[in-house]
Design a protein around this motif. Structure first.
Motif, PDB file in Angstrom:
ATOM      1  N   LEU A  47       0.830  -1.208   0.000  1.00 22.27           N
ATOM      2  CA  LEU A  47       0.000   0.000   0.000  1.00 22.27           C
ATOM      3  C   LEU A  47       0.858   1.249   0.000  1.00 22.27           C
ATOM      4  O   LEU A  47       0.552   2.240  -0.664  1.00 22.27           O
ATOM      5  N   GLY A  48       1.966   1.184   0.732  1.00 18.95           N
ATOM      6  CA  GLY A  48       2.865   2.330   0.780  1.00 18.95           C
ATOM      7  C   GLY A  48       3.424   2.680  -0.590  1.00 18.95           C
ATOM      8  O   GLY A  48       3.521   3.853  -0.960  1.00 18.95           O
ATOM      9  N   SER A  49       3.790   1.642  -1.348  1.00 18.16           N
ATOM     10  CA  SER A  49       4.340   1.904  -2.685  1.00 18.16           C
ATOM     11  C   SER A  49       3.274   2.443  -3.618  1.00 18.16           C
ATOM     12  O   SER A  49       3.547   3.300  -4.471  1.00 18.16           O
ATOM     13  N   LEU A  50       2.027   1.973  -3.468  1.00 20.57           N
ATOM     14  CA  LEU A  50       0.943   2.491  -4.306  1.00 20.57           C
ATOM     15  C   LEU A  50       0.787   3.998  -4.099  1.00 20.57           C
ATOM     16  O   LEU A  50       0.735   4.772  -5.072  1.00 20.57           O
ATOM     17  N   TYR A  51       0.739   4.414  -2.823  1.00 23.98           N
ATOM     18  CA  TYR A  51       0.542   5.841  -2.551  1.00 23.98           C
ATOM     19  C   TYR A  51       1.806   6.661  -2.801  1.00 23.98           C
ATOM     20  O   TYR A  51       1.735   7.869  -3.001  1.00 23.98           O
ATOM     21  N   HIS A  52       2.957   5.992  -2.825  1.00 26.06           N
ATOM     22  CA  HIS A  52       4.188   6.684  -3.197  1.00 26.06           C
ATOM     23  C   HIS A  52       4.142   7.085  -4.675  1.00 26.06           C
ATOM     24  O   HIS A  52       4.457   8.232  -5.025  1.00 26.06           O
ATOM     25  N   PHE A  53       3.783   6.136  -5.535  1.00 30.45           N
ATOM     26  CA  PHE A  53       3.747   6.411  -6.971  1.00 30.45           C
ATOM     27  C   PHE A  53       2.464   7.128  -7.394  1.00 30.45           C
ATOM     28  O   PHE A  53       2.457   7.859  -8.385  1.00 30.45           O
ATOM     29  N   PHE A  54       1.389   6.902  -6.645  1.00 33.90           N
ATOM     30  CA  PHE A  54       0.090   7.490  -6.992  1.00 33.90           C
ATOM     31  C   PHE A  54      -0.529   8.120  -5.750  1.00 33.90           C
ATOM     32  O   PHE A  54      -1.365   7.493  -5.073  1.00 33.90           O
ATOM     33  N   PRO A  55      -0.113   9.353  -5.420  1.00 31.27           N
ATOM     34  CA  PRO A  55      -0.613  10.014  -4.208  1.00 31.27           C
ATOM     35  C   PRO A  55      -2.141  10.126  -4.177  1.00 31.27           C
ATOM     36  O   PRO A  55      -2.731  10.167  -3.098  1.00 31.27           O
ATOM     37  N   GLY A  56      -2.757  10.133  -5.367  1.00 34.13           N
ATOM     38  CA  GLY A  56      -4.216  10.193  -5.437  1.00 34.13           C
ATOM     39  C   GLY A  56      -4.881   8.856  -5.222  1.00 34.13           C
ATOM     40  O   GLY A  56      -6.113   8.744  -5.331  1.00 34.13           O
ATOM     41  N   GLY A  57      -4.082   7.831  -4.924  1.00 37.47           N
ATOM     42  CA  GLY A  57      -4.633   6.523  -4.598  1.00 37.47           C
ATOM     43  C   GLY A  57      -5.179   5.754  -5.784  1.00 37.47           C
ATOM     44  O   GLY A  57      -4.687   5.876  -6.912  1.00 37.47           O
ATOM     45  N   LYS A  58      -6.184   4.969  -5.522  1.00 35.57           N
ATOM     46  CA  LYS A  58      -6.743   4.044  -6.505  1.00 35.57           C
ATOM     47  C   LYS A  58      -7.183   4.745  -7.778  1.00 35.57           C
ATOM     48  O   LYS A  58      -6.941   4.260  -8.886  1.00 35.57           O
ATOM     49  N   GLN A  59      -7.820   5.913  -7.639  1.00 32.51           N
ATOM     50  CA  GLN A  59      -8.333   6.586  -8.835  1.00 32.51           C
ATOM     51  C   GLN A  59      -7.204   7.084  -9.731  1.00 32.51           C
ATOM     52  O   GLN A  59      -7.279   6.958 -10.955  1.00 32.51           O
ATOM     53  N   GLU A  60      -6.152   7.618  -9.135  1.00 28.26           N
ATOM     54  CA  GLU A  60      -5.013   8.064  -9.940  1.00 28.26           C
ATOM     55  C   GLU A  60      -4.351   6.880 -10.638  1.00 28.26           C
ATOM     56  O   GLU A  60      -3.961   6.976 -11.812  1.00 28.26           O
ATOM     57  N   LEU A  61      -4.221   5.776  -9.943  1.00 28.97           N
ATOM     58  CA  LEU A  61      -3.669   4.571 -10.553  1.00 28.97           C
ATOM     59  C   LEU A  61      -4.566   4.075 -11.672  1.00 28.97           C
ATOM     60  O   LEU A  61      -4.078   3.656 -12.735  1.00 28.97           O
ATOM     61  N   ALA A  62      -5.869   4.133 -11.475  1.00 29.39           N
ATOM     62  CA  ALA A  62      -6.809   3.674 -12.501  1.00 29.39           C
ATOM     63  C   ALA A  62      -6.675   4.497 -13.778  1.00 29.39           C
ATOM     64  O   ALA A  62      -6.753   3.956 -14.887  1.00 29.39           O
ATOM     65  N   VAL A  63      -6.468   5.797 -13.646  1.00 27.85           N
ATOM     66  CA  VAL A  63      -6.268   6.646 -14.825  1.00 27.85           C
ATOM     67  C   VAL A  63      -5.016   6.198 -15.586  1.00 27.85           C
ATOM     68  O   VAL A  63      -5.024   6.075 -16.822  1.00 27.85           O
ATOM     69  N   ALA A  64      -3.936   5.936 -14.847  1.00 22.87           N
ATOM     70  CA  ALA A  64      -2.702   5.459 -15.490  1.00 22.87           C
ATOM     71  C   ALA A  64      -2.931   4.111 -16.157  1.00 22.87           C
ATOM     72  O   ALA A  64      -2.402   3.843 -17.246  1.00 22.87           O
ATOM     73  N   ALA A  65      -3.735   3.255 -15.523  1.00 24.80           N
ATOM     74  CA  ALA A  65      -4.023   1.932 -16.084  1.00 24.80           C
ATOM     75  C   ALA A  65      -4.841   2.049 -17.363  1.00 24.80           C
ATOM     76  O   ALA A  65      -4.641   1.285 -18.321  1.00 24.80           O
ATOM     77  N   ILE A  66      -5.762   2.996 -17.403  1.00 25.61           N
ATOM     78  CA  ILE A  66      -6.561   3.208 -18.610  1.00 25.61           C
ATOM     79  C   ILE A  66      -5.670   3.684 -19.754  1.00 25.61           C
ATOM     80  O   ILE A  66      -5.803   3.239 -20.895  1.00 25.61           O
ATOM     81  N   HIS A  67      -4.739   4.580 -19.442  1.00 26.58           N
ATOM     82  CA  HIS A  67      -3.804   5.040 -20.474  1.00 26.58           C
ATOM     83  C   HIS A  67      -2.951   3.875 -20.989  1.00 26.58           C
ATOM     84  O   HIS A  67      -2.659   3.784 -22.193  1.00 26.58           O
ATOM     85  N   PHE A  68      -2.576   2.978 -20.083  1.00 28.53           N
ATOM     86  CA  PHE A  68      -1.811   1.798 -20.493  1.00 28.53           C
ATOM     87  C   PHE A  68      -2.651   0.926 -21.418  1.00 28.53           C
ATOM     88  O   PHE A  68      -2.177   0.463 -22.468  1.00 28.53           O
ATOM     89  N   GLY A  69      -3.909   0.663 -21.045  1.00 29.26           N
ATOM     90  CA  GLY A  69      -4.789  -0.143 -21.886  1.00 29.26           C
ATOM     91  C   GLY A  69      -5.052   0.510 -23.224  1.00 29.26           C
ATOM     92  O   GLY A  69      -5.148  -0.168 -24.254  1.00 29.26           O
ATOM     93  N   ASP A  70      -5.165   1.823 -23.212  1.00 24.56           N
ATOM     94  CA  ASP A  70      -5.345   2.591 -24.446  1.00 24.56           C
ATOM     95  C   ASP A  70      -4.200   2.304 -25.410  1.00 24.56           C
ATOM     96  O   ASP A  70      -4.411   1.938 -26.579  1.00 24.56           O
ATOM     97  N   GLU A  71      -2.978   2.424 -24.930  1.00 25.19           N
ATOM     98  CA  GLU A  71      -1.818   2.230 -25.798  1.00 25.19           C
ATOM     99  C   GLU A  71      -1.659   0.772 -26.205  1.00 25.19           C
ATOM    100  O   GLU A  71      -1.252   0.471 -27.337  1.00 25.19           O
ATOM    101  N   GLU A  72      -2.009  -0.132 -25.310  1.00 26.36           N
ATOM    102  CA  GLU A  72      -1.915  -1.553 -25.627  1.00 26.36           C
ATOM    103  C   GLU A  72      -2.844  -1.897 -26.793  1.00 26.36           C
ATOM    104  O   GLU A  72      -2.457  -2.593 -27.739  1.00 26.36           O
ATOM    105  N   PHE A  73      -4.077  -1.398 -26.726  1.00 29.05           N
ATOM    106  CA  PHE A  73      -5.002  -1.658 -27.826  1.00 29.05           C
ATOM    107  C   PHE A  73      -4.592  -0.894 -29.083  1.00 29.05           C
ATOM    108  O   PHE A  73      -4.774  -1.381 -30.209  1.00 29.05           O
ATOM    109  N   ALA A  74      -4.033   0.295 -28.912  1.00 25.90           N
ATOM    110  CA  ALA A  74      -3.565   1.061 -30.067  1.00 25.90           C
ATOM    111  C   ALA A  74      -2.506   0.287 -30.842  1.00 25.90           C
ATOM    112  O   ALA A  74      -2.476   0.312 -32.081  1.00 25.90           O
ATOM    113  N   GLU A  75      -1.631  -0.425 -30.127  1.00 27.37           N
ATOM    114  CA  GLU A  75      -0.612  -1.230 -30.793  1.00 27.37           C
ATOM    115  C   GLU A  75      -1.256  -2.347 -31.612  1.00 27.37           C
ATOM    116  O   GLU A  75      -0.813  -2.648 -32.729  1.00 27.37           O
ATOM    117  N   LEU A  76      -2.295  -2.951 -31.066  1.00 26.08           N
ATOM    118  CA  LEU A  76      -3.014  -3.983 -31.808  1.00 26.08           C
ATOM    119  C   LEU A  76      -3.660  -3.392 -33.059  1.00 26.08           C
ATOM    120  O   LEU A  76      -3.613  -3.975 -34.143  1.00 26.08           O
TER     121      LEU A  76
END
Length: 203
Positions: free
Chosen positions: A48-77
């Motif tokens: 949990l500490g590492s999550l909030y270290h990289f994403f101070p906004g918590g779960k929602q900030e991480l989710a935004v980064a994850a969506i951007h990752f999925g966006d690019e992953e599908f873009a490559e396909l």
């Protein structure tokens, strides 16, 4: 849309990347609300500490980064399918075939990387909704670029690109639910005909 399940442990990935990739996979399968932080951290082999270290906004900030990752992953396909043929119509069918194959290989689990989260974020989670909308726009731009390169007028290319992504999204969901490649393959076939009809009209 369909993508091979991302390995999130070992492979030399850093903690931040493991968190993002794990979140992308879990959001793809269950959406935002059904992705507990404890499960996410456990599967990413993080804390949990590492999550909030990289994403101070918590779960929602991480989710935004994850969506951007999925966006690019599908873009490559998408890029892979669109570049498979010089002809735009054949490229649309190739994209649908690629999606169908990837979805089947995932045992019908890995559909669109953002759809589940997109639907539950509307009117409730504006940052997630914006990230999902950005992904759809990105994919439309890739299709439009292919059509423009093949000689379609800009307005026509952009309108067709919206239709292509909308059609593939719906077909992929139907293929996932029915566990059949047929809806995607049919969508690809008819999208190819649609694009060809514009070529014929222009001629």
């Amino acid at each position: 849309m369909a993508a091979a399940e991302v390995k999130t442990v070992a492979d030399g990935l850093g903690t931040r990347e493991r968190l993002v990739r794990t979140a992308s996979r879990l959001l793809q399968h269950g959406g935002y609300e059904n992705t507990p932080v404890k499960q996410l951290v456990r599967e990413a082999e993080a804390t949990l500490g590492s999550l909030y270290h990289f994403f101070p906004g918590g779960k929602q900030e991480l989710a935004v980064a994850a969506i951007h990752f999925g966006d690019e992953e599908f873009a490559e396909l998408l890029r892979s399918g669109l570049s498979a043929h010089a002809d735009a119509a054949q490229a649309m069918a190739a994209v649908a075939e690629l999606l169908a194959r990837a979805l089947e290989e995932s045992d019908w689990r890995d559909g669109c990387p953002v759809t589940t989260t997109a639907l539950e974020s509307v009117g409730r989670l504006p940052e997630l909704q914006a990230a999902c909308a950005q992904a759809f726009t990105h994919w439309q731009e890739l299709v439009a670029a292919k059509l423009l390169a093949c000689g379609h007028p800009e307005a026509e290319a952009r309108d067709l690109a919206v239709t292509v992504i909308n059609t593939l999204e719906g077909a992929e969901m139907t293929s996932q639910v029915t566990q059949s490649r047929t809806p995607l393959l049919l969508a690809g076939r008819h999208l190819a005909r649609l694009v060809s009809s514009y070529d014929s009209y222009a001629a």
